[in-house]
Design an enzyme around this catalytic site. Structure first.
Site, PDB file in Angstrom:
ATOM      1  N   CYS A  92      12.847  25.183 -12.097  1.00 45.31           N
ATOM      2  CA  CYS A  92      12.709  25.066 -13.541  1.00 45.31           C
ATOM      3  C   CYS A  92      12.285  23.644 -13.860  1.00 45.31           C
ATOM      4  CB  CYS A  92      14.047  25.394 -14.210  1.00 45.31           C
ATOM      5  SG  CYS A  92      13.994  25.287 -16.002  1.00 45.31           S
ATOM      6  N   HIS A 134      13.297  34.662 -16.740  1.00 40.77           N
ATOM      7  CA  HIS A 134      13.639  33.235 -16.702  1.00 40.77           C
ATOM      8  C   HIS A 134      13.282  32.566 -18.034  1.00 40.77           C
ATOM      9  CE1 HIS A 134      13.799  29.195 -14.521  1.00 40.77           C
ATOM     10  NE2 HIS A 134      13.180  28.899 -15.649  1.00 40.77           N
ATOM     11  N   GLU A 135      12.061  32.830 -18.512  1.00 40.91           N
ATOM     12  CA  GLU A 135      11.616  32.164 -19.748  1.00 40.91           C
ATOM     13  C   GLU A 135      12.409  32.639 -20.958  1.00 40.91           C
ATOM     14  OE1 GLU A 135      10.027  29.614 -19.330  1.00 40.91           O
ATOM     15  OE2 GLU A 135       9.327  30.050 -17.304  1.00 40.91           O
ATOM     16  N   HIS A 138      15.738  31.004 -21.526  1.00 39.24           N
ATOM     17  CA  HIS A 138      15.722  29.694 -22.192  1.00 39.24           C
ATOM     18  C   HIS A 138      15.940  29.830 -23.702  1.00 39.24           C
ATOM     19  CE1 HIS A 138      14.737  26.773 -19.091  1.00 39.24           C
ATOM     20  NE2 HIS A 138      13.750  27.508 -18.627  1.00 39.24           N
TER      21      HIS A 138
END
Ligand code: NI
Length: 174
Positions: A92, A134-135, A138
């Site tokens: 990341c 993953h994105e 965030h």
């Protein structure tokens, strides 16, 4: 990692005016390209709105990764298509120099708006599905180390390589 701004839920972006949204999209894509990243979320560059970008095409840093269409998503949503999960190494841009083995849904469906005002609905698996998860994490203040089940599989890249633990191309950002 350590910046509280990465730990809060981002605000919906659909109410932003077109100029503000365009600015966010340009910043996201420029930063992602400059960092050679496969993905980036707005909170990572100090923008507290629900916008993510991802894409990967002939990137020498990921020679074995499957292509990923260059995509910007506004207010994205992700759902699992099956209960099966799989592990893969992630990095990341907000956790530089490190890698961790992360469990993700293997197959997902995701949806979101595009900067042009259209709606994207896609099914994805493997690396593609991993990057999207993953994105989107965030946007909820979640970083990949939170999802590591075996803490021994988290560390500095050089140490993991020296130990023979780190392999495979599945690295969503770095
Ligand atoms: Ni990240």
């Amino acid at each position: 990692m350590g910046d509280p701004a990465l730990r809060v839920a981002a605000a919906p972006a659909s109410g932003l005016d077109a100029a503000a949204l365009d600015g966010i999209v340009v910043d996201l894509l420029d930063t992602m390209a400059a960092m050679d990243g496969a993905g980036l979320a707005a909170p990572q560059i100090g923008i507290p709105y629900r916008v993510v970008a991802f894409g990967l095409k002939n990137n020498p840093r990921y020679p074995e990764a499957e292509p990923l269409p260059l995509t910007v998503l506004i207010d994205p949503a992700v759902e699992a298509l099956e209960t099966e999960t799989e592990e893969g190494w992630e990095g990341c841009l907000s956790v530089p120099g490190m890698r961790g083995l992360v469990t993700r849904w293997r197959r997902i469906r995701y949806a979101g708006g595009t900067p042009g005002g259209e709606r994207v609905i896609r099914e994805a698996a493997g690396f593609h599905a991993r990057v999207v998860q993953h994105e989107c994490d965030h946007l909820d203040g979640v970083l990949y180390p939170d999802r590591i089940e075996n803490r021994r599989m988290f560390g500095f890249i050089g140490e993991l390589q020296a130990a023979g633990l780190l392999g495979g191309p599945a690295l969503p950002e770095e």
